[in-house]
Motif scaffolding. Sequence first.
Motif, short mmCIF file in Angstrom:
data_model
loop_
_atom_site.label_atom_id
_atom_site.label_comp_id
_atom_site.label_asym_id
_atom_site.label_seq_id
_atom_site.Cartn_x
_atom_site.Cartn_y
_atom_site.Cartn_z
N TYR A 1 0.84 -1.20 0.00
CA TYR A 1 0.00 0.00 0.00
C TYR A 1 0.87 1.24 0.00
N ARG A 2 0.30 2.33 -0.49
CA ARG A 2 1.03 3.59 -0.42
C ARG A 2 1.04 4.07 1.02
N PRO A 3 2.21 4.51 1.50
CA PRO A 3 2.25 5.01 2.88
C PRO A 3 1.51 6.35 2.99
N VAL A 4 0.99 6.58 4.18
CA VAL A 4 0.30 7.85 4.44
C VAL A 4 1.07 8.55 5.55
N ILE A 5 1.31 9.82 5.36
CA ILE A 5 2.21 10.54 6.26
C ILE A 5 1.53 11.78 6.80
N GLY A 6 1.76 12.09 8.04
CA GLY A 6 1.32 13.36 8.58
C GLY A 6 2.46 13.98 9.37
N ASP A 7 2.97 15.07 8.90
CA ASP A 7 3.99 15.76 9.68
C ASP A 7 3.28 16.77 10.57
N ASP A 8 3.79 16.95 11.79
CA ASP A 8 3.19 17.97 12.67
C ASP A 8 1.72 17.72 12.92
N VAL A 9 1.41 16.56 13.41
CA VAL A 9 0.04 16.32 13.86
C VAL A 9 -0.04 16.81 15.29
N PHE A 10 -0.92 17.75 15.53
CA PHE A 10 -0.96 18.40 16.83
C PHE A 10 -1.93 17.68 17.76
N ILE A 11 -1.48 17.43 18.96
CA ILE A 11 -2.33 16.79 19.97
C ILE A 11 -2.84 17.88 20.89
N GLY A 12 -4.13 18.08 20.89
CA GLY A 12 -4.69 19.14 21.73
C GLY A 12 -5.44 18.57 22.91
N ASP A 13 -6.70 18.91 22.98
CA ASP A 13 -7.48 18.53 24.15
C ASP A 13 -8.45 17.40 23.87
N GLU A 14 -8.21 16.64 22.81
CA GLU A 14 -9.15 15.58 22.49
C GLU A 14 -9.25 14.58 23.61
N ALA A 15 -10.43 13.97 23.72
CA ALA A 15 -10.63 12.99 24.78
C ALA A 15 -9.83 11.74 24.49
N SER A 16 -9.32 11.15 25.56
CA SER A 16 -8.55 9.93 25.41
C SER A 16 -9.38 8.75 25.88
N PRO A 17 -9.39 7.57 25.28
CA PRO A 17 -8.68 7.23 24.05
C PRO A 17 -9.35 7.77 22.79
N PHE A 18 -8.56 8.03 21.78
CA PHE A 18 -9.05 8.69 20.58
C PHE A 18 -9.10 7.69 19.43
N GLU A 19 -10.26 7.59 18.78
CA GLU A 19 -10.43 6.62 17.69
C GLU A 19 -10.05 7.25 16.36
N VAL A 20 -9.26 6.53 15.60
CA VAL A 20 -8.89 7.03 14.28
C VAL A 20 -9.22 5.99 13.23
N GLU A 21 -9.26 6.43 12.00
CA GLU A 21 -9.44 5.49 10.89
C GLU A 21 -8.58 6.00 9.73
N VAL A 22 -7.63 5.21 9.35
CA VAL A 22 -6.73 5.60 8.27
C VAL A 22 -6.98 4.70 7.08
N ALA A 23 -7.16 5.30 5.91
CA ALA A 23 -7.40 4.50 4.70
C ALA A 23 -6.13 4.48 3.86
N LEU A 24 -5.70 3.28 3.48
CA LEU A 24 -4.54 3.15 2.62
C LEU A 24 -5.01 2.58 1.29
N GLN A 25 -4.41 3.06 0.20
CA GLN A 25 -4.81 2.48 -1.08
C GLN A 25 -3.69 1.63 -1.64
N ARG A 26 -4.12 0.61 -2.34
CA ARG A 26 -3.17 -0.33 -2.90
C ARG A 26 -2.40 0.33 -4.02
N GLU A 27 -1.21 -0.17 -4.19
CA GLU A 27 -0.40 0.39 -5.25
C GLU A 27 -0.94 -0.05 -6.59
#
Lengths: 556, 192, 320
Positions: free
Chosen positions: A530-556
């Motif tokens: 899959y193609r890598p997905v990158i985030g530089d400088d992702v800021f962590i603020g006051d979000e509630a913990s634990p925080f749910e994420v969903e990352v989508a990767l696409q096939r090459e």
Amino acid sequence: MSKQVRLLILCVTFLTVLACGAPNTLPPATPTTAAKPAKATATPTKEAAVAATPVSETTPSPTTFTGDDRQIRQTLLRATVQIIALVKEGGRLQPLWTGSGSILTPDGLILTNAHVVSDPDPNYQPDALGVAITVRSDDTPDLRYLAEIRAIDYDLDLAVIQIVSDLSGSAVDPKQLGLTYAPLGDSDALELGDLLHILGYPGIGGETITFTEGVVSGFTREPGVEGRAYVKTDATIAGGNSGGLAANLSGEIIGVPTQVGYGGAERFADCRYLADTNGDGYVNEYDNCIPVGGFINAIRPVNLAKSLVDAAKSGATVPTTPTPTRPKPGKTAGQASFSKITFAPAVDDYDQPTMAVTQLPSGATQLYACWEYEGMADGLTWEARWYLDGKYQSDVSWTPAPWKGGESGSWWLSVSNENGLIAGVYRLELYVEDQKLAEGSIKVGGAASPSTTPGEGLLIQGYVINANTRRGIEGALYIVLNPGVTVGDWNGDEDQVYTFAQTDINGYFELPYALERNQSYGILVWAEGYRPVIGDDVFIGDEASPFEVEVALQRE
Amino acid sequence: MTAVAKTLRRDRWADWAVIVLVALALLLGVWLRQATLYRAEDFTLGDAGISGRVFTGWVRQTGTDPLLTVRNPLSGSFNTVLELRSRALADEADATLVLDALALERAVTVDAYKTLSTSRVVVHSQTATQRTFTYVLVDHNPYVDRLPEVVRGVDVALRDEGRVIVVTYLAGSETFDADYRYFRTFVENLQY
Amino acid sequence: MDKDLCCVCQQPVDADAKQLGGRTYCVRHFAKVTQDRPGVWRAGLGMIAGQLGFVLLIEILVGLFKPAFSGWALVAVGVGLALVSALIWLVFFYQQDRLEPEPKGYVLSVFILGALLAQAIGIPLLDNVFEVQRWLPRSPLGGLLGAILVIGFVQEFLKYAAVRYSIFPLPEFDERVDGVIYGTAAGLGYATMLNINYIIADGGVHLQAGVIRIVVTALAQASFAGLTGYFLGRAKFEDEPSWWLPSGVALAAVLNGVFTTLRGELTTTALDLSGGGFNPWPGLLLATVAAAATFGALFYLIRRANQITLSGVDAEGGAE
């Protein structure tokens, strides 16, 4: 449609069908192997897969061998084991000495010498007995099992042990072992000139099983022993064969080759320093020496062992001579001993560690090393050496000084730095009267510790999915880099990784450590294909913990 | 007629040119593939006096034991790992001693540990001891559904003065063959 | 042997027969070569618009009704979408081509040939032998180079072969435009096979993202194959040097590789705290632009070539 086009389509259809059906075959990698150097033994090289039938009933009936000499030798080969006495040093099991043994039953009952599995001196008791079996005659024996003593007689120098667990210590079911064994014969039926097969493992590691042939050249008597005390043979057997298998031509065990005069001072007649048993990185006199060499020409008749074997089969027995005591962790002149060193970030009011850690985060300001001690005495010279990344730290170490802690109790030492301890591996070595009694190491820095107070950091968890199917990707990596490291900068060094997690079969992951708030991190999500997905400088603020994420990767 | 013949010849040349061009492009593609997959850079462990090449894109970690761990993050559910260790051993002792000790250490932390075979191999024109083994890695985290992973491993014990350098290759059973080449390249490029 | 033969229908021609690019043509076929065939271009335009409309329609439908397919149903729906996407052009083309139609069987055959070559050679070669998915994402430059050299050349060569070794030598291939027609057909066949594999391999795709990917693949593959077909058309009828065809295939391969890499870059969004990482719409935009630009350029070039030929500038040989 023209014939040409039609033919072409037909060919391609055929190819298509083939391609759909053909499995994905890649040539398997073949490891580089050279021809094995042939060991000069008399053992046959072809494997005849002969094993005594494992019987699940109580007593296996002795198998009678008819005729085939090679089959007999194959069986004897498999029935001879190498016994390795192991001692625990610095948390690791290290070899102390080795000998040989014979398997008596498919359940893993083994006959050997007493001095191979034990020692009258409680200071030299092994912590465990390793059993290595020969699978193929030209291979070194495989260390497979651990065993325990079932019956032992120090005067006769005979012992019977039983396989109880595999290398990790998990119990094995003896009925499931199905080991090749050799039946017991009658040593009283031996006569001068009878041929004997003698098998054993002469050396320390790297030596395959050796086979020697000899004849019975005489018998000896001994006070206190009824009948034949020793069977003498003209064969010259190397010392490591002690405890091994001596059989007649029918493949029945008729004795145990025994190194006479073993024990006590003579033990170290040829004792060499071969391995780094104390783990300090050097092979020197601080390690345990491993006895090698010497020669045997005497065999203990098996009839003397029969009562021991019966006793072992009937259940746990009490050894007839001094009980091997639970070895104290460490040896010294005198009886002083220290426990394992426990590292902690702090001690409580009772001088006990608040928690045991194997790693401290960077920025930790204090490190405590705690241990228990027994058998000390005021006035004994003791010393504590601290090493950081292998370098001796003279300013925090304790130079040799008289002990003032009393006979037993707990003690701690600490290192601290207001601005945060320097990251690295800290090792503490404790010496009493110039003998190292304990050592331990701990890593400081490199990875963050979990947030101890809830709500402080942000725990991230969630899914990595395939962009098109929206289904989870197994084995994807969610990597968070240390603040200040951009993904482009990262050169692959794990020290620059703050934390990471790998997805399970549902594509789900949980970061083990929380991210600090009001900080920016570089995050990288990666999966094969899959193609890598990158985030530089992702800021962590006051979000509630634990925080749910969903990352989508696409096939090459 | 000559013009037509010339045309036909030109057409034939064009046909072959296309095929040759595509073949060239594919060959370049193969070279590119090999270069990308097996790209490596140098590393040195000064204290231990060992240097060699590690692969770009692999995650590295140095330590005391093992001295170096490199992990391929893109190899599937179990990341292929190469480890480098150094254990002191007297010159007359056999390297199997070190491998047995290593086996004992591993057996405690993983499940179903089993040694498969021990053999002699030739590396850097000297004899080394190679041991293959297998174990099962189980994730005991109750919130995450990881299937137990069957891991195959190979230890190669290389002799040096007064010590044995052990290179360990660990890979999931499906990727073992595919990534074996990385192990071989790593061992061959090792200098000590 | 003294008489020339028409290079297309192999019939003997008169001495004053028209020549073009060193080849002789009979009257009928000379007229055909320069035929303009506006139907083709209308079909091309129709295809682009049709695919876009198709995507929007599916997106709206899925958004409104939120059907929950799973298992075989999902796969079947996915395959259906892929086939519909392919049919869009075919339908447009056949409709526009009513006046002097290409033999229907031929266009369909080349379409099928493109699909078969994809399944038999193209996909296994790229996935199993080259294993592009393992090493292309590793580095941006390597990815671009690899996309061109491996993916681009393999795909474009196969589509080229689907036309070159089937219909190209036949008399039915008698117009410049035929190159574009059959090239597009081969390209769509190839794309359809790619799409079907993509749907089945993942066990059914999420419809909203899936339909966009289907359409993007169709547009892209058709465009580049059309370009190759243009080169083929000119090669058959004009005096092009022997490096003309290889350049055509190479150009198509380069465009294919660049498109693939660009599409990947545009659809991969930056990671933020809540996740993300994927947005398919820029890919659609890119594909539409690429297809429109390609067909537009081809239309212009062929129209110009026809005009020049008809105005009689090159009575014998010589391209413009």
